[in-house]
Design a protein around this motif. Structure first.
Motif, PDB file in Angstrom:
ATOM      1  N   GLN A 136       0.826  -1.211   0.000  1.00 39.46           N
ATOM      2  CA  GLN A 136       0.000   0.000   0.000  1.00 39.46           C
ATOM      3  C   GLN A 136       0.858   1.258   0.000  1.00 39.46           C
ATOM      4  O   GLN A 136       0.438   2.305  -0.509  1.00 39.46           O
ATOM      5  CB  GLN A 136      -0.925  -0.009   1.219  1.00 39.46           C
ATOM      6  N   HIS A 137       2.063   1.162   0.557  1.00 37.86           N
ATOM      7  CA  HIS A 137       2.977   2.302   0.611  1.00 37.86           C
ATOM      8  C   HIS A 137       4.007   2.279  -0.517  1.00 37.86           C
ATOM      9  O   HIS A 137       4.903   3.143  -0.551  1.00 37.86           O
ATOM     10  CB  HIS A 137       3.709   2.332   1.958  1.00 37.86           C
ATOM     11  N   PRO A 277       3.270   1.037   9.323  1.00 35.88           N
ATOM     12  CA  PRO A 277       2.741   2.213   8.598  1.00 35.88           C
ATOM     13  C   PRO A 277       3.434   3.516   9.002  1.00 35.88           C
ATOM     14  O   PRO A 277       3.790   4.333   8.139  1.00 35.88           O
ATOM     15  CB  PRO A 277       1.259   2.209   8.978  1.00 35.88           C
ATOM     16  N   LEU A 280       7.017   3.656   7.584  1.00 39.72           N
ATOM     17  CA  LEU A 280       7.041   3.986   6.157  1.00 39.72           C
ATOM     18  C   LEU A 280       6.666   5.448   5.918  1.00 39.72           C
ATOM     19  O   LEU A 280       7.222   6.110   5.037  1.00 39.72           O
ATOM     20  CB  LEU A 280       6.111   3.045   5.399  1.00 39.72           C
ATOM     21  N   ASP A 281       5.739   5.962   6.702  1.00 40.92           N
ATOM     22  CA  ASP A 281       5.411   7.387   6.594  1.00 40.92           C
ATOM     23  C   ASP A 281       6.610   8.243   6.979  1.00 40.92           C
ATOM     24  O   ASP A 281       6.884   9.293   6.362  1.00 40.92           O
ATOM     25  CB  ASP A 281       4.217   7.722   7.490  1.00 40.92           C
TER      26      ASP A 281
END
Length: 298
Positions: A136-137, A277, A280-281
């Motif tokens: 998704q990333h 998440p 990765l952000d």
């Protein structure tokens, strides 16, 4: 003759006429009426004269009298599903840059690429969740699988590759490979390589020793004998195997990683799933790009 006597005689005569004409009408059950003869015997081979039958194949109720025995059909060869299934096509990997060392601890520091590497073991649901978050990333992972895990979860090999990630060898049983004899160490590496070859068409490019950050000369020698020219180590170890909180794991990774880093993580831990998440952000905010180990060293 009295009237009652004449009535009885007339009924007897009508009964005889009906019997001679073909039998009485009887409705049995829910089917259509059928003709029956109250005095007839049940049909049985012993009650019928064979010379009176019109069926030339009749044999006293036991089947055809003169039909030749039927030969059993010739067995037909059955297709072997394994033989009909082509071997899997090996993944296409970029060539490594000239001068890539035999043991990679980190990649080029001048770039923004980093490699998130994962110990491949544990609950496949957690592993799948990590892969989905990465995808998704737009992140690519490198999964160093334990061979015994692939024995239990063979579908994970294709799932990892189909997501654009990379597979490597992390021994068959994840024991202390540095304490083994050379033959034992080679067997641990070769058994996992066999699983990878069978499931993916390739043994993978990278080997990582179990229960050690760096490979001893003996382990490197045995890995090379199996077909691994390069050992993949790491320079960032956030110790997610100790199950810190997601916030603490995020802090450990983002506080240590930089361009070229190889981060060691694990698939079988919920904290890693929860923290990924935000990790990765955080990479995105600093311009870091998670790529496979082969892309890092290309």
């Amino acid at each position: 003759m009295t009237a009652d006597r004449r009535t009885v005689l007339r009924s007897a005569a009508q009964l005889a006429a009906l019997t001679a004409a073909g039998g009485l009408i009887s409705a049995c059950g829910s089917g259509a009426p059928r003709r029956t003869d109250p005095g007839a015997l049940a049909v049985h081979p012993g009650n019928v004269d064979p010379s009176h039958t019109t069926d030339p194949a009749w044999n006293g109720g036991e089947g055809p009298a003169s039909a030749p025995p039927t030969a059993p059909p010739e067995p037909q060869p059955t297709a072997d599903p394994a033989a009909a299934t082509p071997p899997p096509a090996p993944p296409v990997l970029p060539p490594l840059a000239p001068g890539t060392p035999a043991e990679v601890v980190y990649g080029p520091r001048t770039g923004k690429n980093v490699a998130l590497t994962f110990h491949g073991s544990g609950d496949p649901k957690l592993a799948t969740a990590l892969l989905e978050i990465a995808e998704q990333h737009g992140a690519k992972l490198t999964v160093m699988v334990v061979g015994s895990w692939l024995d239990q979860q063979p579908q994970m090999a294709r799932r990892i590759l189909d997501g654009g990630h990379e597979l490597g060898n992390h021994t068959q049983n994840h024991l202390n490979i540095s304490a083994m004899t050379p033959d034992q160490a080679r067997a641990e590496i070769a058994q996992c390589a066999d699983r990878l070859q069978k499931l993916t068409g390739s043994i993978g490019r990278w080997f990582r020793p179990s229960a050690a950050q760096y490979a001893t000369p003996m382990v490197r020698e045995q890995a090379k004998a199996v077909g691994y020219e390069h050992v993949l180590s790491f320079d960032v170890d956030p110790r997610d195997y100790s199950d810190p909180t997601a916030a603490e794991l995020q802090r450990r990774v983002l506080g240590s990683v930089r361009g070229g880093s190889v981060v060691a993580l694990h698939m079988g831990h919920q904290c890693t799933v929860d923290a990924l998440p935000a990790i990765l952000d955080g990479f995105a905010k600093t311009g870091l790009k998670p790529v496979t180990a082969s892309q890092l060293c290309a």
